[in-house]
Design a protein around this motif. Structure first.
Motif, PDB file in Angstrom:
ATOM      1  N   ARG A   6     -28.290  14.170  16.015  1.00  0.00           N
ATOM      2  CA  ARG A   6     -28.728  14.055  17.408  1.00  0.00           C
ATOM      3  C   ARG A   6     -30.116  14.644  17.592  1.00  0.00           C
ATOM      4  NH1 ARG A   6     -23.958  17.345  17.410  1.00  0.00           N
ATOM      5  NH2 ARG A   6     -24.434  19.555  17.558  1.00  0.00           N
ATOM      6  N   PRO A   7     -30.755  14.288  18.711  1.00  0.00           N
ATOM      7  CA  PRO A   7     -32.076  14.840  18.989  1.00  0.00           C
ATOM      8  C   PRO A   7     -31.972  16.322  19.337  1.00  0.00           C
ATOM      9  CG  PRO A   7     -31.622  12.922  20.384  1.00  0.00           C
ATOM     10  CD  PRO A   7     -30.329  13.324  19.753  1.00  0.00           C
ATOM     11  N   CYS A   8     -33.015  17.063  19.041  1.00  0.00           N
ATOM     12  CA  CYS A   8     -33.119  18.467  19.435  1.00  0.00           C
ATOM     13  C   CYS A   8     -33.066  18.548  20.960  1.00  0.00           C
ATOM     14  CB  CYS A   8     -34.435  19.038  18.918  1.00  0.00           C
ATOM     15  SG  CYS A   8     -34.742  20.744  19.434  1.00  0.00           S
ATOM     16  N   ALA A   9     -32.377  19.587  21.488  1.00  0.00           N
ATOM     17  CA  ALA A   9     -32.199  19.702  22.930  1.00  0.00           C
ATOM     18  C   ALA A   9     -33.465  20.166  23.650  1.00  0.00           C
ATOM     19  CB  ALA A   9     -31.050  20.657  23.240  1.00  0.00           C
ATOM     20  N   ASN A  10     -34.464  20.568  22.893  1.00  0.00           N
ATOM     21  CA  ASN A  10     -35.753  20.894  23.501  1.00  0.00           C
ATOM     22  C   ASN A  10     -36.472  19.582  23.801  1.00  0.00           C
ATOM     23  OD1 ASN A  10     -38.333  21.630  24.151  1.00  0.00           O
ATOM     24  ND2 ASN A  10     -38.756  22.713  22.237  1.00  0.00           N
ATOM     25  N   ASP A  11     -36.667  19.290  25.082  1.00  0.00           N
ATOM     26  CA  ASP A  11     -37.222  17.973  25.429  1.00  0.00           C
ATOM     27  C   ASP A  11     -38.693  17.821  25.017  1.00  0.00           C
ATOM     28  OD1 ASP A  11     -38.253  19.647  27.312  1.00  0.00           O
ATOM     29  OD2 ASP A  11     -37.189  18.759  29.025  1.00  0.00           O
ATOM     30  N   GLU A  12     -39.320  18.922  24.661  1.00  0.00           N
ATOM     31  CA  GLU A  12     -40.706  18.818  24.182  1.00  0.00           C
ATOM     32  C   GLU A  12     -40.760  18.634  22.669  1.00  0.00           C
ATOM     33  OE1 GLU A  12     -42.643  22.289  25.622  1.00  0.00           O
ATOM     34  OE2 GLU A  12     -42.327  21.704  27.709  1.00  0.00           O
ATOM     35  N   CYS A  13     -39.594  18.690  22.043  1.00  0.00           N
ATOM     36  CA  CYS A  13     -39.509  18.573  20.587  1.00  0.00           C
ATOM     37  C   CYS A  13     -39.000  17.171  20.277  1.00  0.00           C
ATOM     38  CB  CYS A  13     -38.551  19.622  20.047  1.00  0.00           C
ATOM     39  SG  CYS A  13     -38.207  19.469  18.290  1.00  0.00           S
ATOM     40  N   ARG A  14     -39.584  16.536  19.280  1.00  0.00           N
ATOM     41  CA  ARG A  14     -39.148  15.180  18.957  1.00  0.00           C
ATOM     42  C   ARG A  14     -38.322  15.145  17.675  1.00  0.00           C
ATOM     43  NH1 ARG A  14     -38.836  11.825  22.827  1.00  0.00           N
ATOM     44  NH2 ARG A  14     -39.383   9.980  21.605  1.00  0.00           N
ATOM     45  N   LEU A  15     -37.846  16.296  17.248  1.00  0.00           N
ATOM     46  CA  LEU A  15     -37.114  16.348  15.987  1.00  0.00           C
ATOM     47  C   LEU A  15     -35.612  16.132  16.193  1.00  0.00           C
ATOM     48  CD1 LEU A  15     -38.882  19.268  14.091  1.00  0.00           C
ATOM     49  CD2 LEU A  15     -39.472  16.846  14.205  1.00  0.00           C
ATOM     50  N   PHE A  16     -34.941  15.951  15.078  1.00  0.00           N
ATOM     51  CA  PHE A  16     -33.502  15.681  15.094  1.00  0.00           C
ATOM     52  C   PHE A  16     -32.786  16.722  14.246  1.00  0.00           C
ATOM     53  CE2 PHE A  16     -35.751  11.801  15.899  1.00  0.00           C
ATOM     54  CZ  PHE A  16     -34.988  11.122  16.823  1.00  0.00           C
ATOM     55  N   LEU A  17     -31.484  16.821  14.448  1.00  0.00           N
ATOM     56  CA  LEU A  17     -30.698  17.723  13.623  1.00  0.00           C
ATOM     57  C   LEU A  17     -29.398  17.038  13.223  1.00  0.00           C
ATOM     58  CD1 LEU A  17     -28.339  19.735  15.626  1.00  0.00           C
ATOM     59  CD2 LEU A  17     -30.409  19.174  16.890  1.00  0.00           C
ATOM     60  N   ILE A  18     -28.839  17.493  12.111  1.00  0.00           N
ATOM     61  CA  ILE A  18     -27.493  17.078  11.719  1.00  0.00           C
ATOM     62  C   ILE A  18     -26.651  18.341  11.733  1.00  0.00           C
ATOM     63  CG2 ILE A  18     -26.041  16.056   9.926  1.00  0.00           C
ATOM     64  CD1 ILE A  18     -28.514  14.572   8.888  1.00  0.00           C
ATOM     65  N   ASP A  19     -25.665  18.354  12.609  1.00  0.00           N
ATOM     66  CA  ASP A  19     -24.839  19.546  12.770  1.00  0.00           C
ATOM     67  C   ASP A  19     -23.609  19.442  11.872  1.00  0.00           C
ATOM     68  OD1 ASP A  19     -23.432  21.741  13.541  1.00  0.00           O
ATOM     69  OD2 ASP A  19     -23.574  21.356  15.694  1.00  0.00           O
ATOM     70  N   HIS A  20     -23.565  20.303  10.848  1.00  0.00           N
ATOM     71  CA  HIS A  20     -22.414  20.305   9.942  1.00  0.00           C
ATOM     72  C   HIS A  20     -21.447  21.434  10.285  1.00  0.00           C
ATOM     73  CE1 HIS A  20     -23.646  17.118   7.282  1.00  0.00           C
ATOM     74  NE2 HIS A  20     -24.844  17.634   7.169  1.00  0.00           N
ATOM     75  N   CYS A  80     -33.247  21.808  16.616  1.00  0.00           N
ATOM     76  CA  CYS A  80     -33.626  21.419  15.258  1.00  0.00           C
ATOM     77  C   CYS A  80     -33.728  22.681  14.413  1.00  0.00           C
ATOM     78  CB  CYS A  80     -34.937  20.653  15.276  1.00  0.00           C
ATOM     79  SG  CYS A  80     -36.333  21.625  15.872  1.00  0.00           S
ATOM     80  N   SER A  81     -34.182  23.750  15.045  1.00  0.00           N
ATOM     81  CA  SER A  81     -34.325  25.026  14.361  1.00  0.00           C
ATOM     82  C   SER A  81     -34.154  26.118  15.389  1.00  0.00           C
ATOM     83  CB  SER A  81     -35.709  25.105  13.708  1.00  0.00           C
ATOM     84  OG  SER A  81     -36.182  26.442  13.740  1.00  0.00           O
ATOM     85  N   MET A  82     -33.209  27.026  15.122  1.00  0.00           N
ATOM     86  CA  MET A  82     -32.988  28.144  16.044  1.00  0.00           C
ATOM     87  C   MET A  82     -34.255  28.981  16.130  1.00  0.00           C
ATOM     88  SD  MET A  82     -30.700  29.211  18.035  1.00  0.00           S
ATOM     89  CE  MET A  82     -31.115  30.461  19.227  1.00  0.00           C
ATOM     90  N   ALA A  83     -34.922  29.154  14.983  1.00  0.00           N
ATOM     91  CA  ALA A  83     -36.103  30.015  14.923  1.00  0.00           C
ATOM     92  C   ALA A  83     -37.233  29.455  15.791  1.00  0.00           C
ATOM     93  CB  ALA A  83     -36.576  30.153  13.475  1.00  0.00           C
ATOM     94  N   VAL A  84     -37.368  28.153  15.844  1.00  0.00           N
ATOM     95  CA  VAL A  84     -38.475  27.572  16.607  1.00  0.00           C
ATOM     96  C   VAL A  84     -37.998  27.200  18.013  1.00  0.00           C
ATOM     97  CG1 VAL A  84     -40.226  25.771  16.678  1.00  0.00           C
ATOM     98  CG2 VAL A  84     -39.497  26.720  14.474  1.00  0.00           C
ATOM     99  N   CYS A  85     -37.225  26.115  18.126  1.00  0.00           N
ATOM    100  CA  CYS A  85     -36.866  25.610  19.449  1.00  0.00           C
ATOM    101  C   CYS A  85     -35.849  26.490  20.162  1.00  0.00           C
ATOM    102  CB  CYS A  85     -36.346  24.190  19.324  1.00  0.00           C
ATOM    103  SG  CYS A  85     -37.685  23.033  19.022  1.00  0.00           S
ATOM    104  N   GLY A  86     -34.880  27.030  19.429  1.00  0.00           N
ATOM    105  CA  GLY A  86     -33.862  27.870  20.054  1.00  0.00           C
ATOM    106  C   GLY A  86     -34.495  29.030  20.783  1.00  0.00           C
ATOM    107  N   ASN A  87     -35.336  29.752  20.081  1.00  0.00           N
ATOM    108  CA  ASN A  87     -35.970  30.930  20.685  1.00  0.00           C
ATOM    109  C   ASN A  87     -36.936  30.545  21.795  1.00  0.00           C
ATOM    110  OD1 ASN A  87     -34.575  32.752  19.167  1.00  0.00           O
ATOM    111  ND2 ASN A  87     -36.070  32.743  17.505  1.00  0.00           N
ATOM    112  N   ARG A  88     -37.633  29.425  21.596  1.00  0.00           N
ATOM    113  CA  ARG A  88     -38.594  28.988  22.604  1.00  0.00           C
ATOM    114  C   ARG A  88     -37.872  28.657  23.913  1.00  0.00           C
ATOM    115  NH1 ARG A  88     -42.227  24.632  20.104  1.00  0.00           N
ATOM    116  NH2 ARG A  88     -42.888  26.362  18.813  1.00  0.00           N
ATOM    117  N   MET A  89     -36.745  27.959  23.802  1.00  0.00           N
ATOM    118  CA  MET A  89     -36.022  27.563  25.000  1.00  0.00           C
ATOM    119  C   MET A  89     -35.389  28.773  25.684  1.00  0.00           C
ATOM    120  SD  MET A  89     -36.568  24.361  25.367  1.00  0.00           S
ATOM    121  CE  MET A  89     -35.313  23.568  26.352  1.00  0.00           C
TER     122      MET A  89
END
Ligand code: ZN
Length: 168
Positions: free
Chosen positions: A124-138, A147-156
């Protein structure tokens, strides 16, 4: 870059090869020489024609995962593709039969389908609407949003915190 030795890893790498950097959409495949090395390391030929096929399928796959286009747009990429069975040691294995320069693009489409069928919603797409990346949740919880807790998670988180302060 993510592990591209698996088809799933390659699919994610292709989907995530157009990151938004400083508000501008970049394309990691613009550097043709580097892109060809990446395709070769993913088991491809590393040719320009192969890169063209991958670049053609990329926006379609991105739009399909975002739910913006019907998966049927992927049909032309699969035209003429077959799977050939072989018997070895009592086991049947299936080999993809496709012109070599199209194989990586086809593998990306097949990897998308495997995920959609066996693990629906996990890609699915990253939940940060300014981010265009995707993630696969296992994960078992299937609750990953970034997509990355370190980048988008913390930013949001920081943005929500800031908004809370401003509105209170
Ligand atoms: Zn993100």
């Amino acid at each position: 870059m993510t592990d591209t030795t698996s088809d799933e890893g390659f699919l994610l790498a292709v989907l995530n090869s157009t990151p938004v950097i400083g508000g501008v959409q970049a394309d990691e495949f613009d550097d043709t020489a580097r892109a060809r090395v990446r395709l070769a390391s993913a088991g491809g030929l590393g040719t320009e024609v192969e890169l063209r096929h991958v670049r053609e399928i990329r926006p379609l796959l991105q739009a399909v995962v975002r739910g913006e286009l019907s998966p049927d747009v992927l049909a032309p990429a699969l035209r003429g593709v077959t799977r050939v069975p072989a018997m070895t040691g009592g086991q049947i294995t299936w080999t993809l039969s496709v012109p070599p320069e199209r194989e990586l693009a086809v593998r990306a489409v097949l990897a998308w389908h495997e995920l959609a069928r066996n693990n629906p919603g996990r890609l699915r797409p990253c939940a940060n609407d300014e981010c265009r990346l995707f993630l696969i949740d296992h994960s078992k919880a299937n609750a990953a949003r970034w997509c990355s807790m370190a980048v988008c998670g913390n930013r949001m988180k920081a943005r929500r915190h800031y908004q809370r302060i401003r509105t209170s």
